[in-house]
Design a protein around this motif. Structure first.
Motif, PDB file in Angstrom:
ATOM      1  N   ASP A 191       0.826  -1.210   0.000  1.00 45.89           N
ATOM      2  CA  ASP A 191       0.000   0.000   0.000  1.00 45.89           C
ATOM      3  C   ASP A 191       0.864   1.267   0.000  1.00 45.89           C
ATOM      4  O   ASP A 191       0.354   2.368   0.193  1.00 45.89           O
ATOM      5  N   LEU A 192       2.197   1.101  -0.204  1.00 47.55           N
ATOM      6  CA  LEU A 192       3.182   2.178  -0.352  1.00 47.55           C
ATOM      7  C   LEU A 192       3.560   2.844   0.973  1.00 47.55           C
ATOM      8  O   LEU A 192       4.293   3.841   0.966  1.00 47.55           O
ATOM      9  N   THR A 193       3.092   2.324   2.090  1.00 51.76           N
ATOM     10  CA  THR A 193       3.374   2.959   3.376  1.00 51.76           C
ATOM     11  C   THR A 193       4.278   2.103   4.263  1.00 51.76           C
ATOM     12  O   THR A 193       4.426   0.890   4.051  1.00 51.76           O
ATOM     13  N   ILE A 194       4.843   2.775   5.247  1.00 51.49           N
ATOM     14  CA  ILE A 194       5.581   2.138   6.335  1.00 51.49           C
ATOM     15  C   ILE A 194       4.883   2.551   7.622  1.00 51.49           C
ATOM     16  O   ILE A 194       4.562   3.728   7.816  1.00 51.49           O
ATOM     17  N   LYS A 195       4.635   1.603   8.495  1.00 51.96           N
ATOM     18  CA  LYS A 195       3.962   1.903   9.748  1.00 51.96           C
ATOM     19  C   LYS A 195       4.862   1.535  10.929  1.00 51.96           C
ATOM     20  O   LYS A 195       5.583   0.536  10.887  1.00 51.96           O
ATOM     21  N   LEU A 196       4.815   2.372  11.961  1.00 52.45           N
ATOM     22  CA  LEU A 196       5.545   2.124  13.194  1.00 52.45           C
ATOM     23  C   LEU A 196       4.544   1.782  14.288  1.00 52.45           C
ATOM     24  O   LEU A 196       3.539   2.475  14.474  1.00 52.45           O
ATOM     25  N   TRP A 197       4.852   0.704  15.026  1.00 52.95           N
ATOM     26  CA  TRP A 197       3.968   0.189  16.061  1.00 52.95           C
ATOM     27  C   TRP A 197       4.709   0.169  17.398  1.00 52.95           C
ATOM     28  O   TRP A 197       5.908  -0.128  17.444  1.00 52.95           O
ATOM     29  N   ASN A 198       3.998   0.450  18.471  1.00 52.00           N
ATOM     30  CA  ASN A 198       4.585   0.476  19.804  1.00 52.00           C
ATOM     31  C   ASN A 198       4.184  -0.784  20.572  1.00 52.00           C
ATOM     32  O   ASN A 198       3.065  -0.868  21.092  1.00 52.00           O
ATOM     33  N   PRO A 199       5.084  -1.787  20.695  1.00 50.73           N
ATOM     34  CA  PRO A 199       4.741  -3.013  21.435  1.00 50.73           C
ATOM     35  C   PRO A 199       4.408  -2.751  22.900  1.00 50.73           C
ATOM     36  O   PRO A 199       3.628  -3.496  23.502  1.00 50.73           O
ATOM     37  N   GLY A 200       5.000  -1.693  23.467  1.00 57.83           N
ATOM     38  CA  GLY A 200       4.752  -1.392  24.872  1.00 57.83           C
ATOM     39  C   GLY A 200       3.390  -0.799  25.146  1.00 57.83           C
ATOM     40  O   GLY A 200       2.988  -0.662  26.302  1.00 57.83           O
TER      41      GLY A 200
END
Length: 431
Positions: free
Chosen positions: A156-165
């Motif tokens: 989808d042309l994106t990069i996503k950042l996720w917070n495991p905490g």
């Protein structure tokens, strides 16, 4: 023969019986003479006693040496999978281990990311923010961030950042690529994330503010994979133009090396750990590797031409490893340095022994029932955790660097690898 004559079964004398009749023999020797039949029975007991002693010695010695060998993380090779995890509804394209916890993430053509506990073999949660196939995953520990982060990239042309905490909350979406984003990697010892795309660019992102700080160009085809050096100074990349390129990203990105040799699109690349240098130096014909201080002295590439090539930073192809019957989709160096692992569309995982001229030491056949798309090794853990607060803070920095690809004498190798496949399964192999 004596047993036959006396009508004795082969299991009549266990250890308890032998002890009992040894006592009886002593009493008989003192008080009464033995008949020939009695003497024959005692000879059998003597032989059984000696045999039991030898069996005990063999049992005590042989397993010990075998277990010692099997417990040595530097020589561990995977056997059968411990868990075969299935929840995705389409092919798995990518996986990534959490640097500290027993979590592993998998990304799929079903648009989702799933978080698993690889120690328990259980699904923990499913992330659903991407709108196309998830193509790449990586955990990182950038300084100044909220903690460990998971990065994902997608068609989808994106990069996503996720917070495991924070329950894997999507804290940022990075946009800028003009085509499929195929790979993401955190750069150790900094706040940068590298991404590779079908738009033929490599981008460096500041994960703290989400800005694209560098765009690296020069490719004439899809950039399929990127791999940072342990100190974060260099970046290796490869793709559809069949070249492998080494970049100095410590300042302004500079192309240090461009090598070609494969006969089809390149799928993957990896920088060798320092533990492999001894073996690779011998392959290069050097009696002793001259110390240059480089953390990108040797590297490997896997290709759709079914081969793996080993390279050095002087521009030499040291060796071509041939054995797979289909595209080589993923490669990873054993942290102990002796082996290189590869996964292929021929449904096998191969272990190449760098100490024996790159010989294929082991092949795990039919590891999946479909093309194997990804392969990762779990990060190591601290052998001697710090006890005071100041040391803990410093150790956390060192631990983070190791988890992102660095080396430390205080880091214990974890004998865990994982693979993903178009059969929709995540396989966990443990020692």
């Amino acid at each position: 023969m004596l047993r036959s004559e006396l009508g004795l079964a082969g299991n009549d004398f266990d250890a308890t019986a032998v002890k009992k009749y040894e006592t009886a023999r002593e009493e008989m020797d003192e008080h009464c003479p033995l008949t020939e039949k009695g003497k024959s029975a005692l000879r059998i007991m003597d032989l059984d006693s000696r045999n039991a002693a030898l069996q005990s010695e063999l049992y005590n010695l042989t397993p010990t040496s075998l277990l010692a060998r099997d417990r040595d993380p530097k020589s561990w090779l995977p056997q059968k999978p411990r868990y075969s995890l299935h929840s995705h509804r389409n092919a798995i394209n990518c996986i990534a281990f959490h640097p500290k916890h027993s979590s592993i993430a998998s990304g799929s053509d079903d648009f989702t990311i799933k978080i698993w506990d690889w120690e328990l073999g259980e699904l923990e949660m499913t992330l659903k923010r991407h709108t196309r196939a998830v193509r790449g995953l990586d955990y990182g520990c950038p300084p100044g961030a909220v903690g460990d982060l998971l990065a994902s990239c997608s068609s989808d042309l994106t990069i996503k950042l996720w917070n495991p905490g924070d329950g894997y909350k999507n804290i940022r979406t990075l946009q800028g690529h003009d085509h499929i984003v195929s790979a993401v990697r955190f750069i150790p010892n900094g706040s940068l994330l590298a991404s590779a795309s079908k738009d033929m660019d490599i981008r460096l992102w500041n994960v703290t503010n989400g800005h694209c700080v560098k765009t690296i160009q020069g490719y004439t085809g899809w950039v399929r994979d990127v791999y940072p050096s342990p100190d974060g100074k260099f970046l290796l990349s490869t793709g559809d133009d069949m070249t492998v390129r080494l970049w100095d990203i410590s300042a302004k990105p500079e192309n240090m090396l461009t090598l070609s040799g494969h006969e089809n699109f390149n799928e993957c690349c990896a920088i060798a750990p320092s533990t492999s240098y001894h073996y690779l130096a011998l392959l290069s014909g050097l009696p002793k590797l001259p110390f240059t201080g480089s953390t990108a002295e040797f590297f490997a590439t896997g290709s759709r031409d079914k081969s793996i090539k080993l390279w050095d930073a002087r521009g030499t192809c040291l060796m071509t490893l041939v054995g797979h019957d289909n595209w080589v989709r993923a490669i990873v160096f054993h942290p102990g340095g002796r082996y290189l692992f590869s996964a292929s569309d021929d449904n096998t995982i191969r272990c190449w022994d760098l100490s024996h001229g790159g010989k294929c030491a082991k092949t795990l056949k039919d590891a999946h029932r479909g093309f194997i798309t990804c392969l990762r090794w779990a990060p190591g853990y601290l052998k001697d955790p710090p006890t005071d607060v100041a040391s803990a803070a410093m150790r956390q920095i060192l631990d983070g660097a190791n988890a992102c690809g660095g080396n430390s004498s205080n880091v214990q190798i974890r004998c865990v690898i994982a693979t993903g496949s178009v059969d929709q399964k995540l396989q966990i192999f443990t020692g």
